[in-house]
Design a protein around this motif. Sequence first.
Motif, short mmCIF file in Angstrom:
data_model
loop_
_atom_site.label_atom_id
_atom_site.label_comp_id
_atom_site.label_asym_id
_atom_site.label_seq_id
_atom_site.Cartn_x
_atom_site.Cartn_y
_atom_site.Cartn_z
N LYS A 17 15.06 21.29 43.23
CA LYS A 17 15.15 20.50 41.99
C LYS A 17 14.58 19.13 42.29
O LYS A 17 15.02 18.46 43.22
CB LYS A 17 16.60 20.40 41.53
N LEU A 18 13.61 18.72 41.50
CA LEU A 18 12.84 17.53 41.87
C LEU A 18 12.79 16.45 40.79
O LEU A 18 11.92 15.59 40.84
CB LEU A 18 11.40 17.96 42.22
N GLU A 19 13.69 16.48 39.85
CA GLU A 19 13.61 15.49 38.77
C GLU A 19 13.61 14.07 39.31
O GLU A 19 12.76 13.26 38.94
CB GLU A 19 14.77 15.69 37.80
N ASN A 20 14.57 13.75 40.17
CA ASN A 20 14.64 12.39 40.72
C ASN A 20 13.48 12.09 41.64
O ASN A 20 12.91 11.01 41.62
CB ASN A 20 15.97 12.16 41.44
N ASP A 21 13.12 13.07 42.48
CA ASP A 21 11.98 12.88 43.38
C ASP A 21 10.71 12.63 42.59
O ASP A 21 9.89 11.79 42.97
CB ASP A 21 11.78 14.09 44.29
N ALA A 22 10.52 13.37 41.50
CA ALA A 22 9.32 13.20 40.68
C ALA A 22 9.25 11.78 40.13
O ALA A 22 8.19 11.14 40.19
CB ALA A 22 9.30 14.22 39.55
N LEU A 23 10.36 11.30 39.61
CA LEU A 23 10.38 9.93 39.08
C LEU A 23 10.08 8.91 40.18
O LEU A 23 9.28 7.99 39.99
CB LEU A 23 11.74 9.62 38.46
N ARG A 24 10.70 9.10 41.33
CA ARG A 24 10.49 8.15 42.43
C ARG A 24 9.05 8.18 42.93
O ARG A 24 8.44 7.13 43.13
CB ARG A 24 11.44 8.47 43.58
N LEU A 25 8.52 9.38 43.16
CA LEU A 25 7.17 9.46 43.72
C LEU A 25 6.12 8.95 42.75
O LEU A 25 5.15 8.30 43.17
CB LEU A 25 6.85 10.90 44.13
N ARG A 26 6.29 9.22 41.49
CA ARG A 26 5.32 8.70 40.51
C ARG A 26 5.42 7.17 40.43
O ARG A 26 4.40 6.48 40.29
CB ARG A 26 5.51 9.37 39.17
N SER A 27 6.62 6.66 40.55
CA SER A 27 6.80 5.20 40.58
C SER A 27 6.12 4.61 41.82
O SER A 27 5.43 3.59 41.73
CB SER A 27 8.29 4.86 40.58
N PHE A 28 6.32 5.26 42.96
CA PHE A 28 5.67 4.78 44.18
C PHE A 28 4.15 4.86 44.06
O PHE A 28 3.45 3.92 44.45
CB PHE A 28 6.12 5.61 45.39
N ALA A 29 3.63 5.94 43.51
CA ALA A 29 2.19 6.10 43.35
C ALA A 29 1.61 5.01 42.45
O ALA A 29 0.55 4.44 42.74
CB ALA A 29 1.86 7.48 42.80
N ARG A 30 2.32 4.68 41.37
CA ARG A 30 1.86 3.59 40.49
C ARG A 30 1.86 2.26 41.23
O ARG A 30 0.93 1.47 41.12
CB ARG A 30 2.74 3.51 39.24
N HIS A 31 2.92 2.02 41.99
CA HIS A 31 3.04 0.78 42.76
C HIS A 31 1.88 0.66 43.75
O HIS A 31 1.22 -0.39 43.83
CB HIS A 31 4.38 0.78 43.51
N TRP A 48 8.20 -1.09 48.52
CA TRP A 48 8.58 -0.44 47.27
C TRP A 48 10.04 0.00 47.32
O TRP A 48 10.78 -0.20 46.36
CB TRP A 48 7.65 0.75 47.00
N ALA A 49 10.45 0.59 48.43
CA ALA A 49 11.84 1.04 48.56
C ALA A 49 12.80 -0.13 48.42
O ALA A 49 13.88 0.01 47.84
CB ALA A 49 12.04 1.76 49.90
N ALA A 50 12.41 -1.28 48.94
CA ALA A 50 13.28 -2.47 48.89
C ALA A 50 13.52 -2.96 47.47
O ALA A 50 14.45 -3.73 47.22
CB ALA A 50 12.67 -3.59 49.73
N LEU A 51 12.72 -2.49 46.52
CA LEU A 51 12.91 -2.88 45.12
C LEU A 51 14.07 -2.14 44.46
O LEU A 51 14.46 -2.47 43.34
CB LEU A 51 11.62 -2.62 44.33
N HIS A 59 17.62 3.71 50.10
CA HIS A 59 17.59 4.83 51.03
C HIS A 59 16.87 6.02 50.39
O HIS A 59 15.99 6.63 51.01
CB HIS A 59 19.03 5.21 51.41
N ASN A 60 17.26 6.38 49.18
CA ASN A 60 16.67 7.53 48.50
C ASN A 60 15.17 7.33 48.26
O ASN A 60 14.39 8.26 48.43
CB ASN A 60 17.37 7.80 47.18
N ARG A 61 14.78 6.13 47.88
CA ARG A 61 13.36 5.84 47.65
C ARG A 61 12.56 6.06 48.94
O ARG A 61 11.54 6.76 48.93
CB ARG A 61 13.17 4.40 47.19
N LEU A 62 13.02 5.48 50.01
CA LEU A 62 12.28 5.57 51.27
C LEU A 62 12.22 7.02 51.77
O LEU A 62 11.16 7.50 52.17
CB LEU A 62 12.89 4.66 52.32
#
Length: 71
Positions: A17-31, A48-51, A59-62
């Motif tokens: 299940k990747l709903e949260n991962d998808a949001l995070r990775l797309r956010s990172f890619a935009r950044h 980016w994770a520090a934001l 932790h989850n972002r990184l």
Amino acid sequence: MRLVDEYLLHRGGAGFKLENDALRLRSFARHAALLGERRVRSSTAVTWAALGPSRLARHNRLHTVIRFIRY
């Protein structure tokens, strides 16, 4: 963003299940794109994770980016 989509398709096809991962990775890619980067850089991932608003969010972002890099 293409590689992020490929990664999510692959992991999703494996039953994750990747709903949260998808949001995070797309956010990172935009950044990263806003910084003009074409490759994943550890310094960008850490910045980016520090934001994230909390220790758990950071932790989850990184770790989301780390899993993506290992792919």
